[in-house]
Design an enzyme around this catalytic site. Structure first.
Site, PDB file in Angstrom:
ATOM      1  NE  ARG A  81       3.747  -3.223  -5.527  1.00 25.21           N
ATOM      2  CZ  ARG A  81       5.110  -3.924  -5.040  1.00 25.21           C
ATOM      3  NH1 ARG A  81       4.962  -4.953  -4.384  1.00 25.21           N
ATOM      4  NH2 ARG A  81       6.194  -3.462  -5.244  1.00 25.21           N
ATOM      5  CE  LYS A 183       6.808  -0.157  -3.020  1.00 23.71           C
ATOM      6  NZ  LYS A 183       7.174  -0.901  -2.058  1.00 23.71           N
ATOM      7  CD  GLU A 219       3.907  -4.531   4.998  1.00 22.24           C
ATOM      8  OE1 GLU A 219       4.831  -5.075   4.057  1.00 22.24           O
ATOM      9  OE2 GLU A 219       2.682  -4.132   4.491  1.00 22.24           O
TER      10      GLU A 219
END
Ligand SMILES: *Cc1c(COP(=O)(O)O)cnc(C)c1O
Length: 340
Positions: A81, A183, A219
């Site tokens: 990620r 992220k 989310e």
């Protein structure tokens, strides 16, 4: 020798530990990196990260298992990620093997800070990368630093997981073709006003809807949604602007392979939320936080699981995944990275 820390009463705040890992990218290549003691960073006033927020991060935990080993959970997925985050932010990728090695080195060097089995506390690991050389015209930096530090954090739920109340936010977390799926520190900078506002209004968290149509569930600021239908199906929203939570992806495997439940990753319309039996937020910090109530501009949706306890399916998911992490239940191949 474990440090003299009151594990039960630790909160979620930064406590400096002994060693951190630092690697530098210069002239097109990463150096080997090493463990250092200095927790402070000296950089130029015009560093890329300070001017244009060129930074991304990861978060994972090290903990002691039932049989006394120190482990981390699926660090390979954090490495992958971070690579996607770097690519999207025009940063050089930090290689996966170097990432796993940095995790291993930092945990070993701070092993005294890994909380004992059963305490509920963990050693939180924060890998991150940022542009460090001076950048004034808008462009990617040429030099970068990768760091990984560790800080012990307390049990997320002290005295059991109480269901939380969330609001449907009027703010957007991530644009449809933006950076919601990586992220990036910038995603969090953007979310601060929304969460402070929600807290002032008495809510624990925000539910963000898709910015384009405001009809679909995305989310929260830092956790993915899981819903349980009245016939025990596990449903999670699918969207290109959701951050792919490792906890959520692991829980979907647990639901299917360990609990024999049907799982679905699909668009979830806000309209359907009132028909679900349970709702939870998943992320590394809490594994699952149960949601008891969702408020949409004064209209309350009270989940049948109520405000006192985790819903029964959510609880099974939580117990099974934490059991796998703590070495009480056999893990799928490759999920547990043993450090010591
Ligand atoms: C980190 C993060 C999560 C949770 O991901 P995990 O890998 O499960 O910790 C969920 N949503 C956002 C926006 C995040 O930044």
């Amino acid at each position: 020798m474990s440090k003299n820390i009151d594990w039960q009463n630790l909160g979620f705040s930064y406590i400096q530990t002994d060693k951190r890992f630092v690697a530098n990218y210069k002239n097109g290549a990463w150096d080997n990196g090493s463990l250092i003691e200095d927790a402070n960073i000296v950089m130029n006033e015009c560093a890329g990260v300070l001017q244009y927020a060129q930074t991304c991060f990861e978060g994972l935990k090290a903990y002691t298992t039932k049989d006394g080993h120190i482990v981390t959970f699926r660090p390979d997925l954090n490495a992958d990620r971070l690579i996607s985050s770097c690519k999207r932010l025009e940063m050089p990728v930090f290689p996966k093997d170097k990432f796993i090695d940095a995790v291993t080195q930092v945990v070993k060097a701070n092993a005294d800070y890994v909380p004992p089995y059963g305490s509920g506390a963990t050693l939180y690991l924060r890998p991150y990368m940022f542009g460090i050389n001076p950048v004034i015209g808008v462009k990617p930096a040429d030099e970068y630093q990768f760091r990984l530090f560790a800080t012990p954090v307390g049990p997320y739920f002290k005295g059991g997981a109480k269901p939380i109340t969330i609001k449907v936010s009027d703010f957007d977390r991530a644009a449809p073709h933006g950076t919601g799926n990586i992220k990036a520190g910038a995603n969090y900078a953007m979310s601060l006003h929304a969460i402070v506002t929600a807290h002032q209004e008495g809510f624990d968290e925000n539910m963000y809807l898709d910015p384009a149509t405001r009809t679909k569930v995305e989310e929260t600021g830092g956790a993915n949604f899981l819903f349980i239908t009245k016939d025990n199906k596990v449903v999670t929203p699918k969207s290109n602007s959701i951050l792919p939570s490792i906890t959520r992806r692991s829980l979907m495997v647990v639901a299917k392979d360990y609990l024999g439940l049907e799982v679905e990753e699909r668009e979830v319309f806000f309209e359907e939320v009132k028909d679900f039996a349970e709702c939870g937020l998943c992320g590394t910090a809490a594994v699952i936080s149960p949601v008891g109530k969702i408020v949409d501009h004064g209209k309350e949706i009270c989940l049948p699981s109520g405000m006192d306890d985790m819903g029964p399916v959510t609880k099974k998911l939580y117990d099974t995944l934490t059991g796998i992490q703590m070495g009480e239940i056999d893990a799928p191949d490759g999920w547990i990275h043993r450090i010591k």
